[in-house]
Design a protein around this motif. Structure first.
Motif, PDB file in Angstrom:
ATOM      1  N   CYS A 172      -5.946   6.552  64.358  1.00 17.25           N
ATOM      2  CA  CYS A 172      -7.075   5.639  64.305  1.00 17.25           C
ATOM      3  C   CYS A 172      -8.337   6.452  64.055  1.00 17.25           C
ATOM      4  O   CYS A 172      -8.408   7.635  64.401  1.00 17.25           O
ATOM      5  N   LEU A 173      -9.307   5.820  63.441  1.00 14.43           N
ATOM      6  CA  LEU A 173     -10.619   6.417  63.238  1.00 14.43           C
ATOM      7  C   LEU A 173     -11.636   5.342  63.584  1.00 14.43           C
ATOM      8  O   LEU A 173     -11.663   4.273  62.970  1.00 14.43           O
ATOM      9  N   PHE A 174     -12.422   5.620  64.615  1.00 14.12           N
ATOM     10  CA  PHE A 174     -13.488   4.706  65.024  1.00 14.12           C
ATOM     11  C   PHE A 174     -14.823   5.326  64.656  1.00 14.12           C
ATOM     12  O   PHE A 174     -14.983   6.552  64.705  1.00 14.12           O
ATOM     13  N   VAL A 175     -15.784   4.476  64.307  1.00 21.80           N
ATOM     14  CA  VAL A 175     -17.136   4.933  64.037  1.00 21.80           C
ATOM     15  C   VAL A 175     -18.109   4.218  64.961  1.00 21.80           C
ATOM     16  O   VAL A 175     -17.869   3.076  65.374  1.00 21.80           O
ATOM     17  N   ALA A 176     -19.171   4.914  65.297  1.00 26.91           N
ATOM     18  CA  ALA A 176     -20.323   4.303  65.953  1.00 26.91           C
ATOM     19  C   ALA A 176     -21.372   4.174  64.864  1.00 26.91           C
ATOM     20  O   ALA A 176     -21.720   5.160  64.211  1.00 26.91           O
ATOM     21  N   VAL A 177     -21.843   2.965  64.644  1.00 29.18           N
ATOM     22  CA  VAL A 177     -22.783   2.704  63.570  1.00 29.18           C
ATOM     23  C   VAL A 177     -24.118   2.270  64.175  1.00 29.18           C
ATOM     24  O   VAL A 177     -24.154   1.376  65.021  1.00 29.18           O
ATOM     25  N   GLY A 225     -15.554   2.364  53.396  1.00 29.81           N
ATOM     26  CA  GLY A 225     -16.985   2.439  53.153  1.00 29.81           C
ATOM     27  C   GLY A 225     -17.721   3.386  54.096  1.00 29.81           C
ATOM     28  O   GLY A 225     -18.849   3.781  53.828  1.00 29.81           O
ATOM     29  N   ASP A 226     -17.086   3.743  55.223  1.00 34.27           N
ATOM     30  CA  ASP A 226     -17.688   4.662  56.192  1.00 34.27           C
ATOM     31  C   ASP A 226     -17.395   6.125  55.890  1.00 34.27           C
ATOM     32  O   ASP A 226     -17.981   7.013  56.521  1.00 34.27           O
ATOM     33  N   LEU A 227     -16.490   6.392  54.959  1.00 35.07           N
ATOM     34  CA  LEU A 227     -16.033   7.772  54.734  1.00 35.07           C
ATOM     35  C   LEU A 227     -17.162   8.743  54.413  1.00 35.07           C
ATOM     36  O   LEU A 227     -17.201   9.848  54.960  1.00 35.07           O
ATOM     37  N   PHE A 237     -18.202   9.500  65.278  1.00 34.29           N
ATOM     38  CA  PHE A 237     -16.842   9.056  64.973  1.00 34.29           C
ATOM     39  C   PHE A 237     -15.866   9.743  65.920  1.00 34.29           C
ATOM     40  O   PHE A 237     -16.179  10.775  66.521  1.00 34.29           O
ATOM     41  N   ALA A 238     -14.687   9.141  66.043  1.00 36.85           N
ATOM     42  CA  ALA A 238     -13.614   9.722  66.859  1.00 36.85           C
ATOM     43  C   ALA A 238     -12.286   9.402  66.197  1.00 36.85           C
ATOM     44  O   ALA A 238     -12.088   8.309  65.663  1.00 36.85           O
ATOM     45  N   VAL A 239     -11.378  10.382  66.252  1.00 39.58           N
ATOM     46  CA  VAL A 239     -10.046  10.243  65.674  1.00 39.58           C
ATOM     47  C   VAL A 239      -9.018  10.384  66.788  1.00 39.58           C
ATOM     48  O   VAL A 239      -9.104  11.310  67.601  1.00 39.58           O
ATOM     49  N   PHE A 246     -26.237   0.798  68.860  1.00 34.41           N
ATOM     50  CA  PHE A 246     -25.108   1.138  68.002  1.00 34.41           C
ATOM     51  C   PHE A 246     -23.931   0.236  68.354  1.00 34.41           C
ATOM     52  O   PHE A 246     -23.896  -0.348  69.435  1.00 34.41           O
ATOM     53  N   CYS A 247     -23.009   0.131  67.432  1.00 33.88           N
ATOM     54  CA  CYS A 247     -21.758  -0.577  67.720  1.00 33.88           C
ATOM     55  C   CYS A 247     -20.598   0.328  67.316  1.00 33.88           C
ATOM     56  O   CYS A 247     -20.711   1.129  66.393  1.00 33.88           O
ATOM     57  N   VAL A 248     -19.502   0.209  68.052  1.00 36.90           N
ATOM     58  CA  VAL A 248     -18.294   0.980  67.769  1.00 36.90           C
ATOM     59  C   VAL A 248     -17.265   0.028  67.184  1.00 36.90           C
ATOM     60  O   VAL A 248     -17.043  -1.063  67.726  1.00 36.90           O
ATOM     61  N   ARG A 249     -16.658   0.458  66.092  1.00 38.65           N
ATOM     62  CA  ARG A 249     -15.647  -0.366  65.426  1.00 38.65           C
ATOM     63  C   ARG A 249     -14.689   0.535  64.658  1.00 38.65           C
ATOM     64  O   ARG A 249     -14.999   1.705  64.409  1.00 38.65           O
ATOM     65  N   PRO A 250     -13.522  -0.014  64.268  1.00 37.90           N
ATOM     66  CA  PRO A 250     -12.625   0.775  63.410  1.00 37.90           C
ATOM     67  C   PRO A 250     -13.330   1.102  62.097  1.00 37.90           C
ATOM     68  O   PRO A 250     -14.069   0.275  61.553  1.00 37.90           O
TER      69      PRO A 250
END
Length: 156
Positions: free
Chosen positions: A49-54, A12-14, A62-64, A4-8
């Motif tokens: 901020c909202l980060f996602v792990a994809v 499109g992630d919503l 996700f984390a807020v 997985f990768c973590v990014r802002p």
């Protein structure tokens, strides 16, 4: 565990964030507009901020985070049930903490269910320490909230 990768997060992630949040009973249930506002970042005083792990299958977590003045809050962390205990939550929390440091916060606070032993262990491992309890803070099921704090001035 898949890679997985973590990014802002992006707009499109919503859909993936909402799907995961709805499937996570212990997550705070926000509207899509609230998550979209976190992607936008907020204003001058209150910033989010909202980060996602994809992973291969889409949003794995996700984390807020929020910074108001010089105090930050880790508002929400959710990880797909099948991927828990695989480093996704730690990576997401780390991304939010780093963002809070960039935003010049002096501390990050959070609240967690007393019965969420895995989450409490994760937060302790990241350096958070318990600073208080809010009795019967959560409902369905009723549980106390443990208040935890990470002093960024010591870790900077």
């Amino acid at each position: 565990m898949s890679v997985f990768c973590v990014r802002p997060a992006t707009v499109g992630d919503l859909a993936g964030v909402i799907r995961l949040e709805r499937a996570t009973a212990e997550a705070p249930h926000w509207s899509e507009a609230e998550y979209a506002a976190a992607i936008e970042g907020g204003g001058d005083y209150v910033r989010r901020c909202l980060f996602v792990a994809v992973a291969d299958d889409g949003v794995a977590g996700f984390a807020v985070g929020k910074v108001a003045g010089d105090l930050a809050e880790l508002e929400s962390v959710a990880v797909d049930l099948s991927l828990r205990r695989g480093g996704v939550g730690r990576a997401l929390c780390g991304a939010v903490i780093a963002w809070c440091q960039q935003e010049r916060a002096v501390a990050v606070e959070l609240e967690v269910r007393l019965g969420s032993h895995g989450a409490i262990g994760l937060y302790r491992g990241l350096g958070f320490v318990p600073v208080g309890v809010r009795p019967r803070y959560y409902s369905e099921p009723v549980d106390d909230a443990v208040l935890m704090r990470l002093d960024l001035s010591k870790s900077a």
